[in-house]
Design a protein around this motif. Structure first.
Motif, PDB file in Angstrom:
ATOM      1  N   ARG A 203     -59.076 -20.070  41.586  1.00  0.00           N
ATOM      2  CA  ARG A 203     -58.319 -20.873  40.850  1.00  0.00           C
ATOM      3  C   ARG A 203     -57.182 -20.732  40.305  1.00  0.00           C
ATOM      4  N   ALA A 204     -57.096 -19.796  39.807  1.00  0.00           N
ATOM      5  CA  ALA A 204     -56.343 -19.325  38.362  1.00  0.00           C
ATOM      6  C   ALA A 204     -55.517 -18.417  38.917  1.00  0.00           C
ATOM      7  N   PRO A 205     -54.281 -17.273  38.415  1.00  0.00           N
ATOM      8  CA  PRO A 205     -53.471 -16.627  38.771  1.00  0.00           C
ATOM      9  C   PRO A 205     -53.974 -15.348  37.940  1.00  0.00           C
ATOM     10  N   GLU A 206     -54.094 -14.597  38.159  1.00  0.00           N
ATOM     11  CA  GLU A 206     -54.480 -13.169  37.236  1.00  0.00           C
ATOM     12  C   GLU A 206     -53.954 -12.793  36.141  1.00  0.00           C
ATOM     13  N   LYS A 207     -54.367 -12.933  35.119  1.00  0.00           N
ATOM     14  CA  LYS A 207     -53.645 -13.186  33.951  1.00  0.00           C
ATOM     15  C   LYS A 207     -53.201 -11.621  33.831  1.00  0.00           C
ATOM     16  N   ALA A 208     -51.457 -10.802  33.091  1.00  0.00           N
ATOM     17  CA  ALA A 208     -51.180  -9.656  33.046  1.00  0.00           C
ATOM     18  C   ALA A 208     -52.425  -9.285  31.602  1.00  0.00           C
ATOM     19  N   SER A 209     -52.218  -7.946  32.566  1.00  0.00           N
ATOM     20  CA  SER A 209     -52.978  -7.149  30.884  1.00  0.00           C
ATOM     21  C   SER A 209     -52.423  -7.457  29.494  1.00  0.00           C
ATOM     22  N   ARG A 210     -52.864  -7.487  28.117  1.00  0.00           N
ATOM     23  CA  ARG A 210     -52.311  -7.188  27.134  1.00  0.00           C
ATOM     24  C   ARG A 210     -52.569  -6.348  26.550  1.00  0.00           C
ATOM     25  N   GLU A 211     -51.545  -5.715  26.148  1.00  0.00           N
ATOM     26  CA  GLU A 211     -51.664  -3.978  25.502  1.00  0.00           C
ATOM     27  C   GLU A 211     -52.578  -4.724  23.979  1.00  0.00           C
ATOM     28  N   ARG A 212     -53.321  -3.442  23.419  1.00  0.00           N
ATOM     29  CA  ARG A 212     -53.531  -3.666  21.582  1.00  0.00           C
ATOM     30  C   ARG A 212     -53.151  -3.194  21.168  1.00  0.00           C
ATOM     31  N   ARG A 213     -53.447  -3.356  20.008  1.00  0.00           N
ATOM     32  CA  ARG A 213     -52.770  -2.915  19.173  1.00  0.00           C
ATOM     33  C   ARG A 213     -53.856  -2.431  17.798  1.00  0.00           C
ATOM     34  N   ILE A 214     -53.588  -1.341  17.515  1.00  0.00           N
ATOM     35  CA  ILE A 214     -54.499  -0.361  16.772  1.00  0.00           C
ATOM     36  C   ILE A 214     -53.562  -0.036  15.222  1.00  0.00           C
ATOM     37  N   PRO A 215     -54.548  -0.837  13.560  1.00  0.00           N
ATOM     38  CA  PRO A 215     -53.121  -0.703  12.361  1.00  0.00           C
ATOM     39  C   PRO A 215     -53.729   0.548  12.397  1.00  0.00           C
ATOM     40  N   LEU A 216     -52.763   2.107  11.906  1.00  0.00           N
ATOM     41  CA  LEU A 216     -52.636   2.822  11.614  1.00  0.00           C
ATOM     42  C   LEU A 216     -53.336   3.171   9.791  1.00  0.00           C
ATOM     43  N   ARG A 217     -54.652   2.061   9.596  1.00  0.00           N
ATOM     44  CA  ARG A 217     -54.433   2.435   7.896  1.00  0.00           C
ATOM     45  C   ARG A 217     -56.032   2.572   7.992  1.00  0.00           C
ATOM     46  N   GLY A 218     -56.268   2.615   6.407  1.00  0.00           N
ATOM     47  CA  GLY A 218     -57.658   3.559   5.460  1.00  0.00           C
ATOM     48  C   GLY A 218     -58.136   3.972   6.589  1.00  0.00           C
ATOM     49  N   MET A 219     -58.828   4.379   6.357  1.00  0.00           N
ATOM     50  CA  MET A 219     -59.256   6.323   6.439  1.00  0.00           C
ATOM     51  C   MET A 219     -58.100   6.741   8.560  1.00  0.00           C
ATOM     52  N   ARG A 220     -58.743   5.866   9.405  1.00  0.00           N
ATOM     53  CA  ARG A 220     -58.046   6.442  10.280  1.00  0.00           C
ATOM     54  C   ARG A 220     -56.471   6.640  10.087  1.00  0.00           C
ATOM     55  N   GLY A 221     -55.589   5.722   9.103  1.00  0.00           N
ATOM     56  CA  GLY A 221     -54.324   6.220   8.688  1.00  0.00           C
ATOM     57  C   GLY A 221     -54.485   7.672   7.706  1.00  0.00           C
ATOM     58  N   THR A 222     -55.193   7.995   7.189  1.00  0.00           N
ATOM     59  CA  THR A 222     -55.231   8.867   5.941  1.00  0.00           C
ATOM     60  C   THR A 222     -55.327  10.060   7.528  1.00  0.00           C
ATOM     61  N   ALA A 223     -56.416  10.137   8.405  1.00  0.00           N
ATOM     62  CA  ALA A 223     -56.812  10.911   9.238  1.00  0.00           C
ATOM     63  C   ALA A 223     -55.211  11.269  10.225  1.00  0.00           C
ATOM     64  N   ALA A 224     -54.689  10.571  10.153  1.00  0.00           N
ATOM     65  CA  ALA A 224     -53.697  10.613  10.992  1.00  0.00           C
ATOM     66  C   ALA A 224     -52.559  11.140  10.160  1.00  0.00           C
ATOM     67  N   GLU A 225     -52.434  10.852   9.206  1.00  0.00           N
ATOM     68  CA  GLU A 225     -51.165  11.484   7.943  1.00  0.00           C
ATOM     69  C   GLU A 225     -51.444  13.018   8.254  1.00  0.00           C
ATOM     70  N   LEU A 227     -53.518  14.624   9.783  1.00  0.00           N
ATOM     71  CA  LEU A 227     -53.139  15.762  11.385  1.00  0.00           C
ATOM     72  C   LEU A 227     -51.502  16.076  11.743  1.00  0.00           C
ATOM     73  N   ALA A 228     -51.160  14.955  11.253  1.00  0.00           N
ATOM     74  CA  ALA A 228     -49.997  15.097  11.509  1.00  0.00           C
ATOM     75  C   ALA A 228     -49.162  16.121  10.265  1.00  0.00           C
ATOM     76  N   ARG A 229     -49.425  16.377   9.415  1.00  0.00           N
ATOM     77  CA  ARG A 229     -48.920  17.136   8.089  1.00  0.00           C
ATOM     78  C   ARG A 229     -49.542  18.356   8.053  1.00  0.00           C
ATOM     79  N   PRO A 374     -59.160  23.327  18.000  1.00  0.00           N
ATOM     80  CA  PRO A 374     -58.932  22.282  16.639  1.00  0.00           C
ATOM     81  C   PRO A 374     -58.011  22.123  15.743  1.00  0.00           C
ATOM     82  N   ILE A 375     -57.438  21.214  15.640  1.00  0.00           N
ATOM     83  CA  ILE A 375     -56.282  20.576  14.099  1.00  0.00           C
ATOM     84  C   ILE A 375     -56.891  21.041  12.882  1.00  0.00           C
ATOM     85  N   ILE A 376     -55.985  22.250  12.059  1.00  0.00           N
ATOM     86  CA  ILE A 376     -56.435  22.362  11.396  1.00  0.00           C
ATOM     87  C   ILE A 376     -56.565  21.223  10.059  1.00  0.00           C
ATOM     88  N   ASN A 377     -57.490  21.482   9.396  1.00  0.00           N
ATOM     89  CA  ASN A 377     -57.726  19.760   7.848  1.00  0.00           C
ATOM     90  C   ASN A 377     -56.691  20.629   6.517  1.00  0.00           C
TER      91      ASN A 377
END
Length: 443
Positions: A203-225, A227-229, A374-377
């Protein structure tokens, strides 16, 4: 209403300048005692409960859950009434404020949650209260009653999936709500949603998939920084070797047979044995237990081994640190890694337990993979990676046999050593894995 005092986000140490509000522990209109936690925040290093130095009624929150608050910025306001502080604090000298910042350094023992009506200053009403406000406050007290859960992560998981914990019955002792209870409720809700969607599909058309965004903050953001460094600053190289771990597993089985007979306090973990191997190898090749002072253009070889190990949690990958690992036995390493792993999964690691590592051990074999680079810590100089232990054909005394084989990989900072030193370290680790008796020389 008594005097309204503003409490700002205190300095949480470790050079942290901001934190993200995870959940409020005391709602507007509820009372708070001196040094009682009012909010749980996530910093770049850990989850921290922040206690309030005032006793009284919380009149406002400066920000909602998920918002970032800078150190020194307003956090809550508290209406302090005459006598209210004295009644809330267990000692007379606690009246007014303690000046303390972190849980565990307060002037009072931890206390339970309170109802909205308790210790409310005369004339105070919750926001939005009008005719019949007393009934609203009483029902609010019922709605705000604490729900027993096994950890803060359970509350967060329920909140992320829109579950009301008050409608759930826990399977733990005394109705304690476990993570498995929440996951079961989430699965049930998703199955119901899937069936409903299937019924409505025609009865309803299929909805388009939606992207999901995860903030790079807190511990996750620190780990990302970090690793990049690491990738940007460290000229790393990797080497790896396959090792026959059959004898190591046999030695561990023998150790734990003694444990089962009651002569040892706890089973020895494989991670602890590998940690013991690392500290022995670092004693022979100390260049890999170092850091680079880029400003002074010097390699700083460190005297103590503070062993980091990768731990997967609901909030992402964290690296707890075992202090002075080179001084610990296999039993002591087992106990400490178990304690830190449990704290990591519960989100209660302190900033000090997440910083200061000098060498990291990454057992990615638990994910069923054979090898990795592994990427060096950062700012460490090396990391040892351990793949899964699998039964494979192996040549023993010129004959083919089935053995337990593991791949070991070492990523190292090429500024601190050359391939000869790195290869020597990795070969010594492999030799200790293949012939655990060699560790006796270092005990």
């Amino acid at each position: 209403m008594g005097e309204v005092r503003e409490f700002t986000l205190p300095d949480l140490g470790e050079g942290l300048t901001e934190a993200t509000i995870v959940r409020w522990l005391v709602a507007v209109g509820e009372t708070v005692r001196v040094d009682e936690p009012v909010v749980e925040v996530e910093t770049a290093k850990a989850l921290v409960e922040v206690p309030c130095p005032y006793a009284g009624v919380v009149t406002s929150h400066a920000a909602g859950e998920g918002a970032e608050v800078a150190v020194g910025a307003p956090l809550v306001t508290v209406a302090v009434s005459p006598g209210g502080e004295a009644a809330a604090a267990p000692e007379p000298e606690h009246v007014g404020g303690s000046g303390n910042v972190l849980v565990g350094y307060g002037t009072a023992e931890p206390t339970g949650r309170r109802s909205r009506a308790a210790l409310r200053p005369p004339g105070f009403a919750a926001p939005g209260a009008g005719t019949g406000a007393g009934e609203e406050l009483r029902s609010g007290a019922d709605r705000g009653a604490p729900v027993p859960v096994i950890s803060p992560l359970v509350r967060r998981l329920a909140r992320e999936h829109g579950l009301d914990l008050r409608t759930m019955t826990g399977s733990g002792p005394d109705g304690l709500i476990l993570r498995a209870d929440v996951e079961r409720a989430v699965s049930t809700a998703q199955e119901s949603s899937t069936r409903h969607s299937a019924a409505q599909h025609s009865r309803a058309p299929e909805k388009a998939s939606r992207e999901r965004r995860i903030p790079l903050r807190g511990m996750r953001g620190t780990a990302a920084e970090r690793l990049a460094r690491s990738r940007a600053e460290i000229p790393d190289a990797s080497c790896w070797v396959d090792a026959d771990a059959t004898e190591l597993l046999a030695a561990r089985k023998e150790m734990n047979t003694a444990t089962a007979q009651g002569s040892s306090p706890a089973p020895i973990s494989l991670l602890a044995l590998l940690g013991r191997v690392c500290t022995a190898a670092l004693a022979r090749f100390p260049e890999l237990n170092s850091t680079v002072d880029t400003e002074a253009r010097e390699i700083v070889v460190l005297p103590e081994v503070h062993l980091g190990f990768a731990a997967q949690t609901d909030r992402g990958l964290v690296v707890p640190v075992v202090r002075d690992a080179h001084t610990l036995s296999a039993e002591e390493l087992t106990a400490e890694t178990a304690r830190l792993t449990e704290a990591a999964r519960a989100g209660t690691l302190t900033p000090a337990e997440l910083t200061g590592g000098t060498f990291t051990l990454n057992n990615y074999g638990v994910f069923g993979v054979d090898g990795s680079t592994p990427i060096i810590n950062h700012p460490e100089a090396a990391m040892l990676g351990v793949g899964r232990i699998a039964r494979k054909p192996w040549v023993v005394d010129d004959e083919l046999a089935v053995r337990s084989v593991v791949q070991l990989s070492l990523t190292f900072d090429h500024r601190v050593c050359d391939g000869g030193t790195a290869g020597g370290f990795l070969r010594h680790v492999a030799d200790c894995v293949e012939h655990p008796a060699r560790l006796l020389r270092t005990l």
